[in-house]
Structures are given as structure tokens and as C-alpha cells.
Design a protein around this motif. Structure first.
Motif, short mmCIF file in Angstrom:
data_model
loop_
_atom_site.label_atom_id
_atom_site.label_comp_id
_atom_site.label_asym_id
_atom_site.label_seq_id
_atom_site.Cartn_x
_atom_site.Cartn_y
_atom_site.Cartn_z
N ARG A 11 0.78 -1.09 0.12
CA ARG A 11 -0.01 -0.07 0.03
C ARG A 11 0.78 1.27 -0.08
O ARG A 11 0.64 2.12 -0.71
N ASP A 12 2.12 1.44 0.83
CA ASP A 12 2.76 2.29 0.73
C ASP A 12 3.61 2.72 -0.56
O ASP A 12 3.68 3.74 -1.16
N ARG A 13 3.95 1.63 -1.17
CA ARG A 13 4.60 1.79 -2.51
C ARG A 13 3.54 2.25 -3.59
O ARG A 13 4.13 3.19 -4.32
N ILE A 14 2.33 1.73 -3.38
CA ILE A 14 1.22 2.27 -4.39
C ILE A 14 1.08 3.54 -4.07
O ILE A 14 1.19 4.77 -5.15
N ARG A 15 1.02 4.18 -2.86
CA ARG A 15 0.91 5.63 -2.47
C ARG A 15 2.02 6.48 -2.91
O ARG A 15 1.92 7.48 -3.49
N LEU A 16 3.10 5.83 -2.69
CA LEU A 16 4.52 6.52 -3.01
C LEU A 16 4.68 6.89 -4.54
O LEU A 16 4.88 8.35 -5.12
N HIS A 17 4.39 5.84 -5.33
CA HIS A 17 4.20 6.01 -6.75
C HIS A 17 3.40 6.74 -7.44
O HIS A 17 3.59 7.66 -8.19
N GLY A 18 2.08 6.60 -6.78
CA GLY A 18 0.88 7.20 -7.27
C GLY A 18 1.22 8.80 -7.01
O GLY A 18 0.71 9.68 -7.73
N SER A 19 1.66 9.07 -5.76
CA SER A 19 1.57 10.82 -5.34
C SER A 19 2.85 11.47 -6.45
O SER A 19 2.45 12.41 -6.96
N TRP A 20 3.85 10.67 -6.79
CA TRP A 20 4.81 11.39 -7.75
C TRP A 20 4.26 11.20 -8.85
O TRP A 20 4.50 12.19 -9.80
N ILE A 21 3.51 10.23 -9.48
CA ILE A 21 2.97 10.44 -10.62
C ILE A 21 1.89 11.41 -10.94
O ILE A 21 1.92 12.14 -11.89
N GLY A 22 1.17 11.65 -9.76
CA GLY A 22 0.14 12.70 -9.75
C GLY A 22 0.85 14.05 -9.82
O GLY A 22 0.16 15.13 -10.44
N ILE A 23 1.75 14.19 -9.02
CA ILE A 23 2.84 15.46 -8.94
C ILE A 23 3.01 15.67 -10.53
O ILE A 23 2.97 16.94 -11.04
N VAL A 24 3.85 14.74 -11.37
CA VAL A 24 4.11 15.17 -12.64
C VAL A 24 2.98 15.40 -13.55
O VAL A 24 3.04 16.52 -14.29
N VAL A 25 1.64 14.66 -13.62
CA VAL A 25 0.69 14.76 -14.13
C VAL A 25 0.08 16.33 -14.12
O VAL A 25 -0.19 17.19 -14.96
N LEU A 26 0.21 16.65 -12.73
CA LEU A 26 -0.64 18.14 -12.14
C LEU A 26 0.39 18.98 -12.88
O LEU A 26 0.12 20.18 -13.35
N ALA A 27 1.60 18.81 -12.95
CA ALA A 27 2.49 19.85 -13.25
C ALA A 27 2.59 20.03 -14.74
O ALA A 27 2.62 21.34 -15.19
N LEU A 28 2.26 18.96 -15.43
CA LEU A 28 2.03 19.34 -16.91
C LEU A 28 0.90 19.92 -17.39
O LEU A 28 0.73 20.66 -18.13
N LEU A 29 -0.11 19.51 -16.36
CA LEU A 29 -1.56 20.30 -16.49
C LEU A 29 -1.39 21.79 -16.24
O LEU A 29 -2.30 22.68 -16.98
N VAL A 30 -0.44 22.13 -15.50
CA VAL A 30 -0.49 23.56 -15.16
C VAL A 30 0.63 24.13 -16.02
O VAL A 30 0.40 25.19 -16.79
N ALA A 31 1.53 23.44 -16.50
CA ALA A 31 2.79 24.19 -17.34
C ALA A 31 2.10 24.35 -19.01
O ALA A 31 2.23 25.37 -19.46
N VAL A 32 1.70 23.21 -19.50
CA VAL A 32 1.29 23.15 -20.82
C VAL A 32 0.22 24.21 -21.04
O VAL A 32 0.57 24.84 -21.98
#
Length: 252
Positions: free
Chosen positions: A17-38
Motif C-alpha cells: 500500500r505504501d509503495r502504491i501511495r508513493l508511486h501514485g503521488s509522484w506520478i500525480g505530481i508530474v501529471v498536475l505539473a504538466l496540466l499547469v505548465a502546458v
């Protein structure tokens, strides 16, 4: 041995569960950053993206907190290491059980004694599935009502078109989730199995039919067989719910 295996099984679940949360959070950060930047880069000096970027930046901050909090509290051991330890603990438990084998009647009596915990577990899972079903149905009702209200308030649709689209998409997603996971059916099956096992257990404790034979060992043997049949039937129903729906083609 059994306690160690239980603790390792729990540790594997927590680590996964921690690994899923860790990977999901950084993937979410990258996706949101792209949604802001692009969109900001595309509409630079032509359109103010601040009303959309602020919620996305807040969500990024939340995900960043989750990422760092999860990273600092994660177990040093990986999931693979914990699984290896769990396999070794299970092997040790099996060897210990073989060395301390008990007569069949003793095992059947021990099986009867742990059934109240099994009944409680089935009831808890049934309540959890029913809560999920109730929450999804409530969200579906609210979204459907929101579409009607937004359509009435925003006439013509602008600027409420986005709200109507989001609510419509939410209705579709909620309906799909409910149909895929079948929370109501799973909760009903679990509660039905728990009630039937409890009925057999009560009949055995009170020595009423079908467990009213003079020989207690025969009653216990028949009880164990009946309960295992109920649990097997429950597992079959769960497997049927996991199967995709295949509509029958009617011949013309």
C-alpha cells in the motif's frame, strides 16, 4: 509461528500500500505539473489560467506532502524481501503443524471454535460493501440532481457547461464502478453466508436438527462438512461476480 506469519502478511500488505501511495503521488505530481505548465505556456498573455492553476497547485502540494510523508514512514525492507520472509514463515508453520498433528475430532472442534471470528469477518466485509454501495448511490443521486439544477440555473448553458459535463462524467464513472465491482451483490452474498454459518453453529450448540444425533463426533463431522460447503459456495459466488457479463445471443 502463526502469529509471525500473520504479522509478515500484514507487513506485506502495508508495504504494498505504501509503495502504491508513493508511486501514485509522484506520478500525480508530474501529471498536475504538466496540466499547469502546458496550458499556461499555450495561453501565455492571452488567457488568465490562475483560476485553474491554483487548485492544481494546491493538489500538487498535497501530493508532495503525501510523497514525503510516505517516504519517511516506509519500511526499509522491500515488498519482495517481506514476501520471502513470509514464505519462509509459512514453511516453518507448516512443518510445525505436521510435527504437532492432532486427531481429526480435535481439529474439527478447533474449527468450530474459530467460526465466530469468521462470522464476524464476513459480517464486517458485508457492511463495508454495503457502505460503498450506499455512498455510490448517494453520489449518483446528487450528481443527477446537480445536472438538473445546473441545466436550470445556467440557461443558456454557458458558463455552467463545464459543471454539467463534470457531473455527467461523474454519473458515468459512478455507474461503471458500481456495475464493475458489484458492491451490493458482494455484500448480500457475504451476509447470507454469515447468517447460514451462524444458523448451523447455533443448531450444533443447542443439539437441534440436523445435529441432534447421540454421537457428538458425528454431529461435529456433519457440521464441519456443511460449513465448508457453505464457504465453498461463497467462493464460487465471488468468482462468478468477478467474471465479465456475457449477454446471451437470442436466436432469431
Amino acid at each position: 509461528m502463526h502469529q509471525k506469519a500473520v504479522e509478515l502478511r500484514r507487513a506485506v500488505k502495508v508495504a504494498r500500500r505504501d509503495r502504491i501511495r508513493l508511486h501514485g503521488s509522484w506520478i500525480g505530481i508530474v501529471v498536475l505539473a504538466l496540466l499547469v505548465a502546458v496550458p499556461t505556456a499555450v495561453t501565455w498573455k492571452r488567457y488568465d489560467m490562475a483560476p485553474y492553476n491554483v487548485p492544481l497547485l494546491i493538489a500538487m502540494a498535497v501530493l508532495a506532502v503525501v510523497f514525503f510523508a510516505t517516504g519517511t514512514t516506509m519500511d526499509v525492507k522491500s515488498v519482495d524481501q517481506l514476501r520471502m520472509e513470509l514464505e519462509l514463515a509459512e514453511e516453518a508453520r507448516v512443518l510445525h503443524a505436521v510435527e504437532n498433528a492432532r486427531p481429526a475430532q480435535v481439529r474439527q472442534f478447533a474449527y468450530k471454535e474459530v467460526l465466530p471470528q469468521e462470522i464476524a469477518r464476513l459480517g464486517a466485509e458485508s457492511r463495508r460493501y454495503r457502505r460503498w454501495h450506499n455512498w455510490l448511490q448517494m453520489a449518483l443521486i446528487l450528481c443527477s440532481a446537480g445536472i438538473t439544477a445546473a441545466s436550470a440555473v445556467y440557461d443558456p448553458p454557458q458558463p455552467g457547461k463545464g459543471i454539467i459535463i463534470a457531473l455527467g462524467a461523474s454519473v458515468t464513472i459512478i455507474t461503471a464502478v458500481s456495475g464493475f465491482f458489484k458492491f451490493r451483490e458482494r455484500g448480500f452474498n457475504l451476509q447470507q453466508t454469515a447468517d447460514e454459518i451462524e444458523q448451523h453453529l447455533t443448531a450444533l450448540n443447542l443439539s437441534i436438527a440436523p445435529y441432534n444425533q447421540a454421537n457428538e463426533a458425528d454431529n461435529l463431522r456433519q457440521f464441519t462438512s456443511a460449513v465448508e460447503a457453505l464457504r465453498t459456495e461463497q467462493r464460487k459466488r465471488e468468482q462468478q461476480l468477478d467474471q465479465p457479463h456475457q449477454p446471451q445471443n437470442n436466436a432469431v
